[in-house]
Design a protein around this motif. Structure first.
Motif, PDB file in Angstrom:
ATOM      1  N   THR A  34       0.856  -1.201   0.000  1.00 30.70           N
ATOM      2  CA  THR A  34       0.000   0.000   0.000  1.00 30.70           C
ATOM      3  C   THR A  34       0.886   1.242   0.000  1.00 30.70           C
ATOM      4  O   THR A  34       1.999   1.212   0.507  1.00 30.70           O
ATOM      5  N   LEU A  35       0.371   2.315  -0.556  1.00 27.15           N
ATOM      6  CA  LEU A  35       1.091   3.589  -0.474  1.00 27.15           C
ATOM      7  C   LEU A  35       0.221   4.699   0.100  1.00 27.15           C
ATOM      8  O   LEU A  35       0.729   5.699   0.557  1.00 27.15           O
ATOM      9  N   CYS A  36      -1.101   4.539   0.021  1.00 26.58           N
ATOM     10  CA  CYS A  36      -1.943   5.632   0.503  1.00 26.58           C
ATOM     11  C   CYS A  36      -2.828   5.208   1.672  1.00 26.58           C
ATOM     12  O   CYS A  36      -3.696   5.961   2.086  1.00 26.58           O
ATOM     13  N   HIS A  37      -2.583   4.012   2.188  1.00 21.98           N
ATOM     14  CA  HIS A  37      -3.434   3.524   3.279  1.00 21.98           C
ATOM     15  C   HIS A  37      -2.798   3.797   4.641  1.00 21.98           C
ATOM     16  O   HIS A  37      -1.595   3.690   4.802  1.00 21.98           O
ATOM     17  N   GLY A  45      -8.179   4.793  -1.363  1.00 25.39           N
ATOM     18  CA  GLY A  45      -8.163   4.156  -2.688  1.00 25.39           C
ATOM     19  C   GLY A  45      -7.494   4.980  -3.757  1.00 25.39           C
ATOM     20  O   GLY A  45      -7.906   4.955  -4.915  1.00 25.39           O
ATOM     21  N   GLY A  46      -6.460   5.724  -3.406  1.00 25.75           N
ATOM     22  CA  GLY A  46      -5.843   6.628  -4.365  1.00 25.75           C
ATOM     23  C   GLY A  46      -4.725   6.030  -5.206  1.00 25.75           C
ATOM     24  O   GLY A  46      -4.664   6.266  -6.412  1.00 25.75           O
ATOM     25  N   CYS A  47      -3.847   5.265  -4.600  1.00 28.19           N
ATOM     26  CA  CYS A  47      -2.638   4.839  -5.326  1.00 28.19           C
ATOM     27  C   CYS A  47      -2.872   3.606  -6.198  1.00 28.19           C
ATOM     28  O   CYS A  47      -2.132   3.363  -7.138  1.00 28.19           O
ATOM     29  N   ARG A  48      -3.846   2.804  -5.878  1.00 27.03           N
ATOM     30  CA  ARG A  48      -4.219   1.570  -6.605  1.00 27.03           C
ATOM     31  C   ARG A  48      -3.188   0.449  -6.487  1.00 27.03           C
ATOM     32  O   ARG A  48      -3.297  -0.574  -7.165  1.00 27.03           O
ATOM     33  N   LEU A  49      -2.169   0.643  -5.680  1.00 28.46           N
ATOM     34  CA  LEU A  49      -1.130  -0.391  -5.603  1.00 28.46           C
ATOM     35  C   LEU A  49      -1.628  -1.659  -4.911  1.00 28.46           C
ATOM     36  O   LEU A  49      -1.087  -2.744  -5.104  1.00 28.46           O
ATOM     37  N   CYS A  50      -2.682  -1.513  -4.118  1.00 30.45           N
ATOM     38  CA  CYS A  50      -3.171  -2.662  -3.355  1.00 30.45           C
ATOM     39  C   CYS A  50      -4.144  -3.508  -4.172  1.00 30.45           C
ATOM     40  O   CYS A  50      -4.866  -4.328  -3.623  1.00 30.45           O
ATOM     41  N   VAL A  64      -9.694  -2.852  -5.687  1.00 27.18           N
ATOM     42  CA  VAL A  64      -8.747  -2.152  -4.812  1.00 27.18           C
ATOM     43  C   VAL A  64      -8.984  -2.649  -3.378  1.00 27.18           C
ATOM     44  O   VAL A  64     -10.040  -2.402  -2.790  1.00 27.18           O
ATOM     45  N   CYS A  66      -7.960  -1.957  -0.394  1.00 26.81           N
ATOM     46  CA  CYS A  66      -8.118  -1.110   0.803  1.00 26.81           C
ATOM     47  C   CYS A  66      -9.510  -0.504   0.911  1.00 26.81           C
ATOM     48  O   CYS A  66      -9.838   0.082   1.938  1.00 26.81           O
TER      49      CYS A  66
HETATM   50  S1  FES Z   1      -3.389   1.516  -0.639  1.00 23.12           S
HETATM   51 FE1  FES Z   1      -3.568   3.047  -2.131  1.00 23.12          FE
HETATM   52  S2  FES Z   1      -5.338   2.416  -3.222  1.00 23.12           S
HETATM   53 FE2  FES Z   1      -5.207   0.974  -1.677  1.00 23.12          FE
END
Ligand code: FES
Ligand code: SF4
Length: 203
Positions: A34-37, A45-50, A64, A66
């Motif tokens: 995760t990067l934005c959690h 739900g911003g970075c979409r990495l999860c 997504v 998170c």
């Molecule tokens: S952690 Fe960034 S979208 Fe889920």
């Protein structure tokens, strides 16, 4: 008592109603990047990495983790060819903004992301929003916010609030996955601080 049972990476996982896939996976010791959690903040739900893969009635879809709520009998894969490919692409795009960010470099190694794939547009901030949301949701101070839109969007401390609130707080600093926040803070501090007195006029 667990109300919902789902399968994550082949493991049966019990979860409570209202939990997200990310929370369920983490409660079972399964890692999802995760990067934005942040657990103290509202799901973003911003970075979409999860992103993870779901299987349901013979179909697969990407969601997504998170923000996606747990459901009974879901089959979740946290790694797959498709998932890894998307994470790699996201990391390559983010590395164009913050090529020196250690958090991104570590993830890039894991997903085989090439930090030079996209032309550099170094802004250092990857717009995860952690600092802005933490200051608003947890500290209730709103001392930092986003300014501008699109590719010109960047974070900025609000000088009038920052000058009173930030010096003794700085709780958002360790949340930033890049150096952007510290850099913005140093800049704000320089702008707010009274100018250094020049030499005394002679004679
Ligand atoms: S952690 Fe960034 S979208 Fe889920
Ligand atoms: S300054 Fe750091 S924490 Fe704040 S939005 Fe940008 S990358 Fe995220």
């Amino acid at each position: 008592m667990s109300e919902i049972v789902l399968q994550i990476d082949g493991k049966e996982v019990g979860a409570e109603e209202g939990m997200t896939l990310l929370e369920a996976a983490r409660s079972a010791g399964i890692a999802i990047p995760t990067l934005c959690h942040h657990e103290k903040l509202e799901p973003y739900g911003g970075c979409r990495l999860c992103i993870v893969e779901l299987e349901s009635r013979g179909w697969t879809k990407l969601v997504v983790a998170c923000i996606y709520p747990v459901e009974n009998n879901l089959i979740v894969r946290t790694r797959s060819g498709k998932v890894d490919q998307i994470r790699k692409m996201i990391l390559e795009l983010l590395l164009a903004h913050a090529p020196d960010a250690i958090a991104l470099q570590d993830l890039a190694k894991e997903y085989g992301a090439d930090k030079d794939r996209f032309e550099k547009e170094a802004s250092f901030c990857i717009h995860c929003g952690l600092c802005v949301r933490y200051c608003s949701e947890v500290k209730k101070k709103n001392a930092i916010g986003f300014v501008d839109r699109g590719t010109r969007r960047e974070i900025s401390f609000i000088p009038e609030i920052a000058s009173k609130e930030c010096w003794n707080c700085k709780e958002c600093f360790p949340l930033c996955p890049t150096e952007a926040l510290q850099a913005a803070f140093v800049l704000t501090k320089a702008l707010i601080s009274p100018p250094h007195p020049g030499p005394e006029p002679r004679g």
